[in-house]
Design an enzyme around this catalytic site. Structure first.
Site, PDB file in Angstrom:
ATOM      1  N   TYR A 141     -11.972   3.901  14.776  1.00 24.88           N
ATOM      2  CA  TYR A 141     -11.005   4.339  13.769  1.00 24.88           C
ATOM      3  C   TYR A 141     -10.930   5.863  13.734  1.00 24.88           C
ATOM      4  O   TYR A 141      -9.835   6.443  13.724  1.00 24.88           O
ATOM      5  CB  TYR A 141     -11.406   3.802  12.401  1.00 24.88           C
ATOM      6  CG  TYR A 141     -10.511   4.274  11.275  1.00 24.88           C
ATOM      7  CD1 TYR A 141      -9.248   3.724  11.078  1.00 24.88           C
ATOM      8  CD2 TYR A 141     -10.935   5.294  10.413  1.00 24.88           C
ATOM      9  CE1 TYR A 141      -8.432   4.159  10.050  1.00 24.88           C
ATOM     10  CE2 TYR A 141     -10.120   5.735   9.377  1.00 24.88           C
ATOM     11  CZ  TYR A 141      -8.870   5.165   9.204  1.00 24.88           C
ATOM     12  OH  TYR A 141      -8.058   5.608   8.183  1.00 24.88           O
ATOM     13  N   GLY A 196       0.786  -1.226   0.000  1.00 19.78           N
ATOM     14  CA  GLY A 196       0.000   0.000   0.000  1.00 19.78           C
ATOM     15  C   GLY A 196       0.816   1.273   0.000  1.00 19.78           C
ATOM     16  O   GLY A 196       1.886   1.381  -0.605  1.00 19.78           O
ATOM     17  N   ILE A 197       0.294   2.265   0.726  1.00 18.74           N
ATOM     18  CA  ILE A 197       0.914   3.586   0.768  1.00 18.74           C
ATOM     19  C   ILE A 197       2.289   3.527   1.427  1.00 18.74           C
ATOM     20  O   ILE A 197       3.225   4.215   0.999  1.00 18.74           O
ATOM     21  CB  ILE A 197      -0.010   4.569   1.516  1.00 18.74           C
ATOM     22  CG1 ILE A 197      -1.326   4.738   0.745  1.00 18.74           C
ATOM     23  CG2 ILE A 197       0.661   5.925   1.709  1.00 18.74           C
ATOM     24  CD1 ILE A 197      -2.404   5.486   1.506  1.00 18.74           C
TER      25      ILE A 197
END
Length: 345
Positions: free
Chosen positions: A221, A65-66
Site C-alpha cells: 500500500y 466514502g471520500i
C-alpha cells in the site's frame, strides 16, 4: 439591510457568508494570499459561492466514502459528474443519495473495475460515446491491505487498483482532457507515501508487483501511494504545457471508510480512531479544493494536505524515479495488452 440567500441550501443571512473566506490582503501595493482552508474545512466551505455549471467531472470509487462526498459536492454545485464504480448497484444507490441532497443534480454512473484493463477500456469507450468534455478527473479509488492476488491481467491487485488502473484510465482519456483544457487531474495519495525511503521502490517492477512469498500488504500500500505522487508529478510535467494540470493530495489520517474492510484488525483501529479523525466532508475537502480552487488554475506538480501545499517525501520528489515509473507502467500495460491479443488470436 441586505439579505443574502445561499443558492445551494436557500439559507438566508444578514451578513455576507463569503467574507469568512476573504483572502486578498493588500500591503504596499502587493497582494499576498494566506491559507483559506485547513484540516477542519468541509467540502461545503471550500465550494461556497462556486458555480460549476458547464464543468464535467469523473470521480473513481465514488459510490462511498471520500469519493462519494467528492462527487456529491461537485454535483451539488452544478458540475455534471460521472461516478466510475466497480459495483453499479452501489453506484446507483449513491446517485439516489446525492439527489436527496439536491434533486436537479446531473449525475450518472458508468461501470469501472480498475483491476481489469478491459473494463478500463470499456469505461473509456462508454464515456467518449457521450461526446462530453472532461474538465476534472479525480483519481480517488483505492484499496488497502488486500491479500496477495493477481488480476485477470496478471498484475498484483493492490498495484493494479491503486496505480496501474488509474494510469491506464488517464492514458485513454488523455485526448478528451486536452480538448477540454484547461482541465485538472486530481490524484488521491496518502501520507503513507513517505514510508518507502528509497527511489528504488519506484524503479523495480519486482518490488512493485511482488510474488506471494515476498508480499506485505502494508508495504505494498505504501509503495502504491508513493507511485501516486510520482505519477501525478510526471503527468503534470508531460501535460501542463498543453493545458492539463495535475496535483496529488492526502485526504486525512485513518478516515473511517470502507477502505479498511479487508482487514478486521485495521477496521477495528479505524473505528477506534473515528472520533479523532476527519469527517467525510472534511476528508474530501482537499480533493475538491485541488479540483476547483481558482488560485490553482494552471498550477500543478504539487502535493497538498489540509487544503494547503506541503512538501512530499524526497523519493516522491525525484524526477528520475517518476520517469522510470512511467516507463515501467507503460511497458507493463503494453505487455499485458499484447498477451491478451495473442490469446484471442
Amino acid at each position: 439591510q441586505s439579505i443574502y440567500i445561499s443558492h445551494v441550501n436557500k439559507r438566508t443571512t444578514y451578513t455576507d457568508p463569503r467574507l469568512a473566506f476573504a483572502v486578498d490582503v493588500i500591503e504596499s501595493r502587493k497582494v499576498s494570499v494566506r491559507q483559506r482552508f485547513d484540516a477542519s474545512s468541509t467540502t461545503d466551505q471550500v465550494l461556497m459561492g462556486s458555480d460549476l455549471t458547464g464543468k464535467v467531472a469523473i470521480v473513481t470509487g465514488a459510490n462511498s466514502g471520500i469519493g462519494f462526498e467528492t462527487a456529491r459536492a461537485l454535483a451539488c454545485h452544478g458540475a455534471r459528474v460521472v461516478l466510475a464504480c466497480r459495483d453499479l448497484e452501489k453506484a446507483n444507490n449513491a446517485i439516489s443519495d446525492i439527489k436527496s441532497s439536491r434533486d436537479d443534480v446531473k449525475v450518472i454512473a458508468i461501470q469501472l473495475d480498475l483491476c481489469s484493463l478491459q473494463s478500463i477500456q470499456n469505461f473509456a469507450d462508454d464515456f467518449l460515446k457521450l461526446k462530453w468534455p472532461l474538465h476534472i478527473l479525480v483519481l480517488n479509488a483505492g484499496v488497502f491491505m488486500l491479500p496477495w492476488q493477481l488480476t485477470e491481467d496478471g498484475i498484483e491487485r493492490t498495484f493494479a487498483a491503486n496505480h496501474v488502473g488509474h494510469f491506464r484510465l488517464t492514458q485513454l482519456l488523455r485526448d478528451v482532457l486536452l480538448r477540454s483544457a484547461p482541465a485538472r487531474v486530481v490524484v488521491v495519495s496518502s501520507e503513507s507515501h513517505r514510508f518507502p525511503s528509497v527511489v528504488e521502490e519506484a524503479m523495480n517492477l519486482d518490488k512493485l508487483s511482488p510474488s506471494e512469498n515476498n508480499f506485505r500488504g502494508m508495504a505494498q500500500y505504501n509503495r502504491t501511494k508513493l507511485c501516486n505522487v510520482l505519477f501525478s508529478n510526471e503527468l503534470h510535467r508531460r501535460m501542463a504545457g498543453l493545458g492539463v494540470t495535475c496535483n496529488s493530495l492526502h485526504p486525512g489520517n485513518m478516515v473511517y471508510t470502507s477502505i479498511s474492510d479487508s482487514s478486521y484488525l485495521f477496521k477495528f483501529f479505524f473505528f477506534l480512531a473515528r472520533p479523532f479523525t476527519k469527517s467525510l466532508k472534511q476528508a474530501a475537502a482537499c480533493s475538491v479544493f485541488v479540483a476547483t480552487a481558482p488560485e490553482l488554475e494552471g498550477i500543478g506538480g504539487l502535493y497538498f494536505n489540509n487544503c494547503f501545499r506541503c512538501e512530499p517525501s524526497e523519493p516522491a520528489s525525484d524526477p528520475t524515479a517518476a520517469t522510470r515509473l512511467w516507463t515501467i507502467t507503460e511497458d507493463l500495460i503494453n505487455d499485458r495488452l499484447a498477451k491478451t491479443e495473442t490469446n484471442k488470436s
